[in-house]
Design a protein around this motif. Structure first.
Motif, PDB file in Angstrom:
ATOM      1  N   ASP A   1       0.822  -1.201   0.204  1.00 24.26           N
ATOM      2  CA  ASP A   1      -0.544   0.085   0.510  1.00 24.26           C
ATOM      3  C   ASP A   1       0.806   1.340  -0.226  1.00 24.26           C
ATOM      4  O   ASP A   1       1.579   1.677   1.125  1.00 24.26           O
ATOM      5  CB  ASP A   1      -0.808  -0.595   1.165  1.00 24.26           C
ATOM      6  CG  ASP A   1      -2.141   1.191   1.565  1.00 24.26           C
ATOM      7  OD1 ASP A   1      -2.297   1.960   0.416  1.00 24.26           O
ATOM      8  OD2 ASP A   1      -2.606   1.219   2.054  1.00 24.26           O
ATOM      9  N   VAL A   2       1.581   1.637  -1.864  1.00 23.34           N
ATOM     10  CA  VAL A   2       2.250   3.243  -1.730  1.00 23.34           C
ATOM     11  C   VAL A   2       1.606   4.091  -1.511  1.00 23.34           C
ATOM     12  O   VAL A   2       0.765   3.859  -3.257  1.00 23.34           O
ATOM     13  CB  VAL A   2       3.219   2.495  -1.770  1.00 23.34           C
ATOM     14  CG1 VAL A   2       4.342   3.587  -2.351  1.00 23.34           C
ATOM     15  CG2 VAL A   2       3.988   1.406  -1.537  1.00 23.34           C
ATOM     16  N   PRO A   3       2.185   5.521  -1.624  1.00 23.50           N
ATOM     17  CA  PRO A   3       2.108   6.013  -1.018  1.00 23.50           C
ATOM     18  C   PRO A   3       1.479   5.581   0.656  1.00 23.50           C
ATOM     19  O   PRO A   3       0.045   5.834   0.749  1.00 23.50           O
ATOM     20  CB  PRO A   3       2.402   6.759  -0.875  1.00 23.50           C
ATOM     21  CG  PRO A   3       0.922   7.923  -1.720  1.00 23.50           C
ATOM     22  CD  PRO A   3       1.429   6.654  -2.881  1.00 23.50           C
ATOM     23  N   ARG A   4       1.966   5.604   1.887  1.00 22.66           N
ATOM     24  CA  ARG A   4       1.391   5.273   3.171  1.00 22.66           C
ATOM     25  C   ARG A   4       2.472   4.842   4.360  1.00 22.66           C
ATOM     26  O   ARG A   4       3.287   4.646   4.378  1.00 22.66           O
ATOM     27  CB  ARG A   4       1.076   3.112   3.669  1.00 22.66           C
ATOM     28  CG  ARG A   4      -0.048   3.064   4.911  1.00 22.66           C
ATOM     29  CD  ARG A   4       0.457   2.311   5.050  1.00 22.66           C
ATOM     30  NE  ARG A   4      -0.487   1.743   6.275  1.00 22.66           N
ATOM     31  CZ  ARG A   4       0.288   1.065   7.598  1.00 22.66           C
ATOM     32  NH1 ARG A   4       0.941   1.161   7.938  1.00 22.66           N
ATOM     33  NH2 ARG A   4      -0.719   0.611   9.115  1.00 22.66           N
ATOM     34  N   ASN A   5       1.865   6.408   5.566  1.00 26.35           N
ATOM     35  CA  ASN A   5       2.785   6.725   6.596  1.00 26.35           C
ATOM     36  C   ASN A   5       2.264   7.440   7.085  1.00 26.35           C
ATOM     37  O   ASN A   5       1.003   7.922   6.655  1.00 26.35           O
ATOM     38  CB  ASN A   5       3.880   7.299   5.855  1.00 26.35           C
ATOM     39  CG  ASN A   5       5.883   6.652   6.523  1.00 26.35           C
ATOM     40  OD1 ASN A   5       4.960   6.768   7.467  1.00 26.35           O
ATOM     41  ND2 ASN A   5       6.615   6.858   5.711  1.00 26.35           N
ATOM     42  N   VAL A   6       3.121   8.137   8.136  1.00 26.67           N
ATOM     43  CA  VAL A   6       2.541   9.249   8.479  1.00 26.67           C
ATOM     44  C   VAL A   6       3.567  10.195   8.917  1.00 26.67           C
ATOM     45  O   VAL A   6       4.815  10.151   8.101  1.00 26.67           O
ATOM     46  CB  VAL A   6       2.488   8.874  10.245  1.00 26.67           C
ATOM     47  CG1 VAL A   6       2.286   9.723  11.170  1.00 26.67           C
ATOM     48  CG2 VAL A   6       1.866   7.488  10.639  1.00 26.67           C
ATOM     49  N   TYR A   7       2.926  11.710   8.247  1.00 28.62           N
ATOM     50  CA  TYR A   7       3.840  12.370   7.517  1.00 28.62           C
ATOM     51  C   TYR A   7       3.360  13.661   8.671  1.00 28.62           C
ATOM     52  O   TYR A   7       2.446  14.597   8.651  1.00 28.62           O
ATOM     53  CB  TYR A   7       3.469  13.010   6.470  1.00 28.62           C
ATOM     54  CG  TYR A   7       3.332  11.812   5.332  1.00 28.62           C
ATOM     55  CD1 TYR A   7       4.050  11.757   4.435  1.00 28.62           C
ATOM     56  CD2 TYR A   7       2.398  11.088   4.878  1.00 28.62           C
ATOM     57  CE1 TYR A   7       4.044  10.187   3.916  1.00 28.62           C
ATOM     58  CE2 TYR A   7       2.350   9.778   3.937  1.00 28.62           C
ATOM     59  CZ  TYR A   7       3.341   9.565   3.398  1.00 28.62           C
ATOM     60  OH  TYR A   7       3.674   8.928   2.314  1.00 28.62           O
ATOM     61  N   ALA A   8       4.630  14.101   8.868  1.00 25.33           N
ATOM     62  CA  ALA A   8       4.839  15.719   9.586  1.00 25.33           C
ATOM     63  C   ALA A   8       4.209  16.918   8.643  1.00 25.33           C
ATOM     64  O   ALA A   8       4.419  17.441   7.587  1.00 25.33           O
ATOM     65  CB  ALA A   8       6.142  15.886   9.799  1.00 25.33           C
TER      66      ALA A   8
ATOM     67  N   ARG B   1       6.645   6.202 -12.980  1.00 31.23           N
ATOM     68  CA  ARG B   1       7.430   5.398 -11.981  1.00 31.23           C
ATOM     69  C   ARG B   1       6.051   4.809 -11.066  1.00 31.23           C
ATOM     70  O   ARG B   1       6.233   4.057  -9.842  1.00 31.23           O
ATOM     71  CB  ARG B   1       8.502   6.284 -11.842  1.00 31.23           C
ATOM     72  CG  ARG B   1       9.748   6.752 -11.821  1.00 31.23           C
ATOM     73  CD  ARG B   1      10.537   7.076 -11.259  1.00 31.23           C
ATOM     74  NE  ARG B   1      10.433   8.742 -10.910  1.00 31.23           N
ATOM     75  CZ  ARG B   1      10.495   9.978 -10.199  1.00 31.23           C
ATOM     76  NH1 ARG B   1      11.544   9.059  -9.663  1.00 31.23           N
ATOM     77  NH2 ARG B   1       9.945  11.308 -10.224  1.00 31.23           N
ATOM     78  N   PHE B   2       4.951   6.082 -10.847  1.00 28.95           N
ATOM     79  CA  PHE B   2       3.913   5.348 -10.486  1.00 28.95           C
ATOM     80  C   PHE B   2       2.322   5.755 -10.760  1.00 28.95           C
ATOM     81  O   PHE B   2       1.249   5.555 -10.213  1.00 28.95           O
ATOM     82  CB  PHE B   2       3.694   7.167  -9.547  1.00 28.95           C
ATOM     83  CG  PHE B   2       5.047   7.584  -9.201  1.00 28.95           C
ATOM     84  CD1 PHE B   2       6.189   6.766  -8.248  1.00 28.95           C
ATOM     85  CD2 PHE B   2       5.857   9.307  -9.153  1.00 28.95           C
ATOM     86  CE1 PHE B   2       7.108   7.686  -7.951  1.00 28.95           C
ATOM     87  CE2 PHE B   2       6.570   9.855  -9.258  1.00 28.95           C
ATOM     88  CZ  PHE B   2       7.771   9.052  -7.960  1.00 28.95           C
TER      89      PHE B   2
ATOM     90  N   HIS C   1       9.019   1.602  -6.272  1.00 26.26           N
ATOM     91  CA  HIS C   1       9.692   3.739  -6.721  1.00 26.26           C
ATOM     92  C   HIS C   1       8.577   4.087  -5.509  1.00 26.26           C
ATOM     93  O   HIS C   1       8.769   5.257  -5.438  1.00 26.26           O
ATOM     94  CB  HIS C   1       9.407   4.107  -7.463  1.00 26.26           C
ATOM     95  CG  HIS C   1       9.957   3.539  -9.123  1.00 26.26           C
ATOM     96  ND1 HIS C   1      11.101   3.880  -8.978  1.00 26.26           N
ATOM     97  CD2 HIS C   1       9.503   3.094  -9.973  1.00 26.26           C
ATOM     98  CE1 HIS C   1      11.254   3.265 -10.205  1.00 26.26           C
ATOM     99  NE2 HIS C   1      10.289   2.468 -10.823  1.00 26.26           N
ATOM    100  N   ARG C   2       9.380   3.543  -3.711  1.00 29.90           N
ATOM    101  CA  ARG C   2       7.761   3.821  -2.382  1.00 29.90           C
ATOM    102  C   ARG C   2       8.856   4.648  -1.982  1.00 29.90           C
ATOM    103  O   ARG C   2       7.571   6.481  -1.466  1.00 29.90           O
ATOM    104  CB  ARG C   2       8.276   2.996  -2.016  1.00 29.90           C
ATOM    105  CG  ARG C   2       9.349   2.006  -1.281  1.00 29.90           C
ATOM    106  CD  ARG C   2       8.920   1.066   0.114  1.00 29.90           C
ATOM    107  NE  ARG C   2       8.049   0.105  -0.465  1.00 29.90           N
ATOM    108  CZ  ARG C   2       7.415   0.045   0.222  1.00 29.90           C
ATOM    109  NH1 ARG C   2       6.712   0.591   0.897  1.00 29.90           N
ATOM    110  NH2 ARG C   2       6.355  -1.152  -0.153  1.00 29.90           N
TER     111      ARG C   2
END
Length: 404
Positions: free
Chosen positions: A239-246, A280-281, A290-291
């Motif tokens: 699952d990309v993008p998947r993150n916690v972002y400031a 790439r995406f 290309h995460r």
């Protein structure tokens, strides 16, 4: 914050009588789940040496706050079941129960003369829920077990963490709570079976097993491909993008692009059409390869955005995103309030107190919080006197001899 009385229908489990032995978290959370939905749960503690959870912080004015929610809706009695003098009283409590919960180290109940296999001849309808670190069988059965060790042993910790810092475990005893949920499910499955067979059975839960159960995809992946799940921090491989972002104002937003349409909405929110046309995406498979590149683009954008306005844009573009709330945010959130996910009750010593509501929501027989955790032995007279028919003199004699 106004505490208010709640009028609810009879609980879904109000016909069940539960005896809760053991202490701390995993076994008692089985009892908490059942008590929330109306089961009559009698919580047994050793006189003079109550449940160790009472000693755990935080405290307020000498009151153990964790205890207030873990022991809510339970009838608190004291009884030293390890003493022969308490045996007959303990057996009477067991005999009146539909479910008996214990989370001692395997062999402890047997040593005290309460072997479920033997007692099943006398009390064939009882369901025994036995929660332990390693289960009732196997070479590790006699070892001590805690939730932290369960996360490590189950394999879960091997892929939670960052590659440059190594594995991490939860900052709270997740394994205990999951074991409690699985134990409660097992108890109700066994009760359902009892309606047809007339017999109870043993529900055996090891702390690590619910954790192993929920990482099913990791298990079958390794079995079929020989590949292990890597440490990716807050990212996921699939699952990309998947993150916690400031964000620009010191906040943080979690995003999960589990589908192409969500990704398209994300780049629309960012006003970056070039990220749609970039080969790439183009697909999830491409983004997985290309995460770091796409994750960096999202991180850079959010670092320039205030939390509230960024979240508004993301939601408007149908991106699955959410602000990282601290507990003050949770308790002040309009959605939490609308769902009544936090309840307020009046504690007998601390006054108005908020705690999480019963889960899940039942439309006809919802769970309820009738009272918070009580002092040791607060229900002795009710349970031993009104319930078992002991006289005041008999109860006082038991108390004087430290049996209750």
């Amino acid at each position: 914050m106004e505490a208010h009385a709640r009028t609810t229908p009879e609980g879904a489990l109000s016909d069940l009588k539960v005896l809760e032995l053991g202490s701390m978290l995993a076994g008692p959370f089985v009892g908490s789940m059942l008590a929330d939905f109306g089961a009559r749960v009698i919580k047994v503690e050793k006189p003079g040496k109550p449940d160790a959870l009472r000693e755990w912080p935080p405290h307020k004015d000498g009151a153990a706050l964790w205890w207030k929610t873990m022991a809510r809706n339970k009838h608190a009695v004291t009884l030293d079941i390890s003493r022969p003098e308490a045996r007959e009283l303990a057996l009477r409590l067991i005999g009146e129960s539909d479910i008996v919960i214990e989370n001692f180290r395997p062999g402890t109940l047997e040593r005290w003369g309460f072997d479920p296999a033997e007692l099943s001849q006398r009390f064939p309808r009882i369901v025994w829920v036995r929660v332990s670190g390693w289960g009732q069988t196997g070479p590790n059965r006699e070892q001590g077990g805690y939730a932290t060790i369960a996360e490590a042993f189950s394999g879960l910790a091997s892929f939670t963490g960052h590659a440059d810092k190594g594995p991490t475990v939860s900052a709270f005893p997740m394994g205990d709570y999951l074991a409690g949920i699985f134990g409660a499910f097992g108890a109700l499955a066994a009760i359902h079976r009892r309606e047809r067979s007339g017999r109870g059975q043993v529900v055996d839960v090891a702390l690590y097993e619910p954790l192993l159960r929920i990482i099913e995809s990791v298990v079958v992946r390794y079995d079929q491909t020989g590949r292990k799940k890597p440490l990716l921090g807050n990212q996921m491989e699939e699952d990309v993008p998947r993150n916690v972002y400031a964000t620009a104002d010191g906040g943080a937003i979690a995003i999960s692009c589990g589908s192409q349409s969500i990704y398209d909405g994300l780049v629309d929110a960012m006003q970056r059409p070039d990220l749609k046309s970039d080969p790439r995406f183009a697909t999830m498979a491409d983004r997985v390869i290309h995460r770091d590149a796409i994750d960096g683009e999202v991180a850079a954008w959010l670092k320039t955005q205030p939390t509230a306005s960024a979240l508004e844009r993301l939601v408007a573009n149908k991106v699955v995103a959410g602000k990282i709330n601290d507990i003050a945010d949770v308790l002040g959130d309009a959605h939490i309030a609308a769902r009544e996910a936090i309840r307020t009750l009046v504690d007998e010593t601390l006054g108005p107190m908020r705690m999480p509501a019963p889960v899940p929501k039942l439309s006809e027989t919802p769970g309820d919080i009738r009272w918070s955790g009580r002092d040791p032995g607060a229900s002795n007279d009710e349970v031993f006197g009104d319930g078992l028919g002991l006289s005041a003199a008999e109860i006082e004699d038991l108390r004087r001899n430290h049996i209750i």
